[in-house]
Design a protein around this motif. Sequence first.
Motif, PDB file in Angstrom:
ATOM      1  N   ALA A 187       0.824  -1.204   0.000  1.00 37.45           N
ATOM      2  CA  ALA A 187       0.000   0.000   0.000  1.00 37.45           C
ATOM      3  C   ALA A 187       0.862   1.259   0.000  1.00 37.45           C
ATOM      4  O   ALA A 187       0.553   2.234  -0.699  1.00 37.45           O
ATOM      5  CB  ALA A 187      -0.940  -0.009   1.205  1.00 37.45           C
ATOM      6  N   THR A 188       1.932   1.239   0.772  1.00 38.33           N
ATOM      7  CA  THR A 188       2.819   2.407   0.824  1.00 38.33           C
ATOM      8  C   THR A 188       3.434   2.683  -0.542  1.00 38.33           C
ATOM      9  O   THR A 188       3.454   3.826  -1.012  1.00 38.33           O
ATOM     10  CB  THR A 188       3.933   2.174   1.865  1.00 38.33           C
ATOM     11  N   ALA A 189       3.930   1.643  -1.193  1.00 37.83           N
ATOM     12  CA  ALA A 189       4.545   1.811  -2.508  1.00 37.83           C
ATOM     13  C   ALA A 189       3.509   2.215  -3.552  1.00 37.83           C
ATOM     14  O   ALA A 189       3.779   3.059  -4.417  1.00 37.83           O
ATOM     15  CB  ALA A 189       5.231   0.509  -2.926  1.00 37.83           C
ATOM     16  N   TRP A 190       2.317   1.647  -3.486  1.00 39.51           N
ATOM     17  CA  TRP A 190       1.269   1.929  -4.464  1.00 39.51           C
ATOM     18  C   TRP A 190       0.767   3.368  -4.329  1.00 39.51           C
ATOM     19  O   TRP A 190       0.620   4.098  -5.316  1.00 39.51           O
ATOM     20  CB  TRP A 190       0.116   0.945  -4.264  1.00 39.51           C
ATOM     21  N   LYS A 191       0.542   3.799  -3.093  1.00 38.81           N
ATOM     22  CA  LYS A 191       0.049   5.153  -2.846  1.00 38.81           C
ATOM     23  C   LYS A 191       1.112   6.206  -3.144  1.00 38.81           C
ATOM     24  O   LYS A 191       0.790   7.327  -3.530  1.00 38.81           O
ATOM     25  CB  LYS A 191      -0.436   5.273  -1.406  1.00 38.81           C
ATOM     26  N   ALA A 192       2.388   5.837  -2.974  1.00 35.20           N
ATOM     27  CA  ALA A 192       3.476   6.777  -3.279  1.00 35.20           C
ATOM     28  C   ALA A 192       3.490   7.136  -4.755  1.00 35.20           C
ATOM     29  O   ALA A 192       3.986   8.199  -5.147  1.00 35.20           O
ATOM     30  CB  ALA A 192       4.818   6.178  -2.875  1.00 35.20           C
ATOM     31  N   ALA A 193       2.932   6.247  -5.583  1.00 39.50           N
ATOM     32  CA  ALA A 193       2.835   6.505  -7.026  1.00 39.50           C
ATOM     33  C   ALA A 193       1.541   7.234  -7.374  1.00 39.50           C
ATOM     34  O   ALA A 193       1.196   7.360  -8.555  1.00 39.50           O
ATOM     35  CB  ALA A 193       2.926   5.194  -7.794  1.00 39.50           C
ATOM     36  N   GLY A 194       0.808   7.709  -6.348  1.00 34.73           N
ATOM     37  CA  GLY A 194      -0.418   8.458  -6.582  1.00 34.73           C
ATOM     38  C   GLY A 194      -1.620   7.598  -6.899  1.00 34.73           C
ATOM     39  O   GLY A 194      -2.608   8.089  -7.459  1.00 34.73           O
ATOM     40  N   LYS A 195      -1.564   6.303  -6.506  1.00 35.74           N
ATOM     41  CA  LYS A 195      -2.648   5.382  -6.838  1.00 35.74           C
ATOM     42  C   LYS A 195      -3.414   4.979  -5.579  1.00 35.74           C
ATOM     43  O   LYS A 195      -2.946   5.180  -4.460  1.00 35.74           O
ATOM     44  CB  LYS A 195      -2.088   4.153  -7.548  1.00 35.74           C
ATOM     45  N   GLU A 196      -4.585   4.393  -5.772  1.00 32.02           N
ATOM     46  CA  GLU A 196      -5.481   4.069  -4.673  1.00 32.02           C
ATOM     47  C   GLU A 196      -5.596   2.567  -4.460  1.00 32.02           C
ATOM     48  O   GLU A 196      -5.648   1.797  -5.416  1.00 32.02           O
ATOM     49  CB  GLU A 196      -6.885   4.625  -4.969  1.00 32.02           C
ATOM     50  N   VAL A 197      -5.634   2.176  -3.198  1.00 32.88           N
ATOM     51  CA  VAL A 197      -5.983   0.811  -2.812  1.00 32.88           C
ATOM     52  C   VAL A 197      -7.465   0.827  -2.459  1.00 32.88           C
ATOM     53  O   VAL A 197      -7.881   1.547  -1.547  1.00 32.88           O
ATOM     54  CB  VAL A 197      -5.138   0.331  -1.617  1.00 32.88           C
ATOM     55  N   VAL A 198      -8.273   0.051  -3.180  1.00 29.85           N
ATOM     56  CA  VAL A 198      -9.730   0.207  -3.073  1.00 29.85           C
ATOM     57  C   VAL A 198     -10.318  -0.425  -1.814  1.00 29.85           C
ATOM     58  O   VAL A 198     -11.418  -0.053  -1.391  1.00 29.85           O
ATOM     59  CB  VAL A 198     -10.435  -0.361  -4.331  1.00 29.85           C
ATOM     60  N   ALA A 199      -9.621  -1.378  -1.211  1.00 25.80           N
ATOM     61  CA  ALA A 199     -10.107  -1.989   0.030  1.00 25.80           C
ATOM     62  C   ALA A 199      -8.951  -2.683   0.728  1.00 25.80           C
ATOM     63  O   ALA A 199      -8.031  -3.199   0.078  1.00 25.80           O
ATOM     64  CB  ALA A 199     -11.230  -2.986  -0.255  1.00 25.80           C
ATOM     65  N   SER A 200      -9.009  -2.677   2.071  1.00 27.26           N
ATOM     66  CA  SER A 200      -7.984  -3.363   2.869  1.00 27.26           C
ATOM     67  C   SER A 200      -8.662  -4.066   4.028  1.00 27.26           C
ATOM     68  O   SER A 200      -9.398  -3.432   4.794  1.00 27.26           O
ATOM     69  CB  SER A 200      -6.950  -2.368   3.401  1.00 27.26           C
ATOM     70  N   VAL A 201      -8.411  -5.367   4.159  1.00 25.26           N
ATOM     71  CA  VAL A 201      -9.018  -6.154   5.232  1.00 25.26           C
ATOM     72  C   VAL A 201      -7.934  -6.926   5.961  1.00 25.26           C
ATOM     73  O   VAL A 201      -7.042  -7.509   5.335  1.00 25.26           O
ATOM     74  CB  VAL A 201     -10.075  -7.133   4.667  1.00 25.26           C
ATOM     75  N   VAL A 202      -8.015  -6.912   7.284  1.00 25.61           N
ATOM     76  CA  VAL A 202      -7.140  -7.731   8.125  1.00 25.61           C
ATOM     77  C   VAL A 202      -7.995  -8.829   8.740  1.00 25.61           C
ATOM     78  O   VAL A 202      -9.079  -8.568   9.267  1.00 25.61           O
ATOM     79  CB  VAL A 202      -6.491  -6.880   9.236  1.00 25.61           C
ATOM     80  N   TYR A 203      -7.542 -10.073   8.660  1.00 18.83           N
ATOM     81  CA  TYR A 203      -8.329 -11.183   9.183  1.00 18.83           C
ATOM     82  C   TYR A 203      -7.532 -11.952  10.242  1.00 18.83           C
ATOM     83  O   TYR A 203      -6.309 -11.948  10.252  1.00 18.83           O
ATOM     84  CB  TYR A 203      -8.795 -12.113   8.063  1.00 18.83           C
ATOM     85  N   GLU A 204      -8.263 -12.604  11.119  1.00 13.09           N
ATOM     86  CA  GLU A 204      -7.662 -13.329  12.234  1.00 13.09           C
ATOM     87  C   GLU A 204      -7.311 -14.759  11.827  1.00 13.09           C
ATOM     88  O   GLU A 204      -7.943 -15.335  10.941  1.00 13.09           O
ATOM     89  CB  GLU A 204      -8.611 -13.344  13.428  1.00 13.09           C
ATOM     90  N   PRO A 205      -6.329 -15.354  12.477  1.00  9.62           N
ATOM     91  CA  PRO A 205      -5.927 -16.728  12.127  1.00  9.62           C
ATOM     92  C   PRO A 205      -6.905 -17.776  12.642  1.00  9.62           C
ATOM     93  O   PRO A 205      -7.778 -17.493  13.462  1.00  9.62           O
ATOM     94  CB  PRO A 205      -4.568 -16.861  12.815  1.00  9.62           C
ATOM     95  N   ASN A 206      -6.734 -18.981  12.107  1.00  9.53           N
ATOM     96  CA  ASN A 206      -7.427 -20.181  12.602  1.00  9.53           C
ATOM     97  C   ASN A 206      -8.949 -20.084  12.525  1.00  9.53           C
ATOM     98  O   ASN A 206      -9.660 -20.567  13.406  1.00  9.53           O
ATOM     99  CB  ASN A 206      -7.000 -20.484  14.049  1.00  9.53           C
ATOM    100  N   ARG A 207      -9.433 -19.468  11.464  1.00  8.29           N
ATOM    101  CA  ARG A 207     -10.874 -19.423  11.231  1.00  8.29           C
ATOM    102  C   ARG A 207     -11.277 -20.518  10.240  1.00  8.29           C
ATOM    103  O   ARG A 207     -10.543 -20.781   9.285  1.00  8.29           O
ATOM    104  CB  ARG A 207     -11.279 -18.061  10.663  1.00  8.29           C
ATOM    105  N   PRO A 208     -12.445 -21.127  10.424  1.00  5.40           N
ATOM    106  CA  PRO A 208     -12.897 -22.129   9.451  1.00  5.40           C
ATOM    107  C   PRO A 208     -13.369 -21.505   8.149  1.00  5.40           C
ATOM    108  O   PRO A 208     -13.440 -22.173   7.119  1.00  5.40           O
ATOM    109  CB  PRO A 208     -14.040 -22.831  10.181  1.00  5.40           C
ATOM    110  N   SER A 209     -13.715 -20.205   8.205  1.00  7.45           N
ATOM    111  CA  SER A 209     -14.187 -19.510   7.013  1.00  7.45           C
ATOM    112  C   SER A 209     -13.760 -18.049   7.067  1.00  7.45           C
ATOM    113  O   SER A 209     -13.697 -17.439   8.148  1.00  7.45           O
ATOM    114  CB  SER A 209     -15.715 -19.580   6.924  1.00  7.45           C
TER     115      SER A 209
END
Length: 403
Positions: A187-209
């Motif tokens: 994201a840092t490198a992409w935004k430094a080029a003036g571009k957008e990251v359309v979504a960012s999600v952080v997920y927890e480990p050990n989930r069945p889904s």
Amino acid sequence: MKTIHSFVMSAVGLAALCASPAFAQQATFQVGALTPVTGAGAPYGAGMSKAIEIAVAEINAAGGAKGAKLVVSSEDSQTAPQAAVLGAKKLLSVSNVKALIGVWSSGESLAVMPLTNEANVLLMHASGAPALSGPPVNDKKLGFRFQATNGRFGRAFAEIAKREGYTKPATMAFNNASGLGNTEGFATAWKAAGKEVVASVVYEPNRPSYRSELQSVLRAKPDVIVTGSYLADTTIILREWYQSGVNTKWIIPGWAANADLIKALGPEVTEGIISVETVSNEAAPSYKHYAEAAGKAGINVQGNAYAAMAYDQAIILGLAVQAAGPTASGTELAKKVHEIGTAGGTQVYTFAEGKKKLEAGERVSYIGASSALNFDEFNDVTPDFAAWKIEKGQLVRKYIVKL
């Protein structure tokens, strides 16, 4: 009386003979190998262990390091911080190791480094977390990274996304130092080029889904999803994505997008996925030397870049012991590892070659099999990257990315 005197003189003579260099027991230098034989790093751990054995055998066959034989004690880190800590404690307190090598994941290295710092023992690892670079974690500079930082991985992801023509990337990150480091670096490198990251999600480990997290990302309609993930969670996410029928592409780190992923999901699900991993120093004589020995030992040379890193860790440690002596402190050894792993000396590609130059009083620079090394001020390296694409169930290397 004469008989007693003769016996005493004979005993003294025998003791003197046994104490002579020809009969003295060879000194040893204790090394701890803490590799991921089980857990998420298991596809690489066995190869790393074998590579360490190859390197140590080469060092000992050359007469050891400054006369000392390297002796390796091994523990399975299980790719888990708690298990890594238990293994490290055993190696430090029972085996009395003076260096710990082969540590794979960031969680393990972050958990173990406080122990090695306290013991004034070197830690050589293949972890990417940015926190491992400097203070407070590596304030003593006893830690050496043989893998790219997650920030550098992120920059490689951005270069590849740009080259592939993607314009609307999203990210999904496993909630640990490595996963977050990868996607944040992207994201840092992409935004430094003036571009957008359309979504960012952080997920927890050990989930069945991970269906809800995935749907949150897909609602933004990305043309590519960049992950900081491991094999188990990646397998679940990709299966659920394929079932959704949504058309998007994926850029995934090589430790997650590998042959085991293809085996788990099949060619149809994995078709077109881009796998990003560092590549070894393939043009160097050290790599050719290593690859020949590794191939004979059954190591997947091209599919396990971490084995080459583990090999380099043992070789440069041996050279540092040769330069500083087997009784040197961790701080003294670290200074020699840094010196030997940077430019400015006579380039060497094997332990035997380096030992000969050191004995002649020369400064040497070890050019590694995994990378040219060339440690920066944080004892980090900058290897090259490669983009592989999964085509008809096979990982096909497409191009090299240099940062």
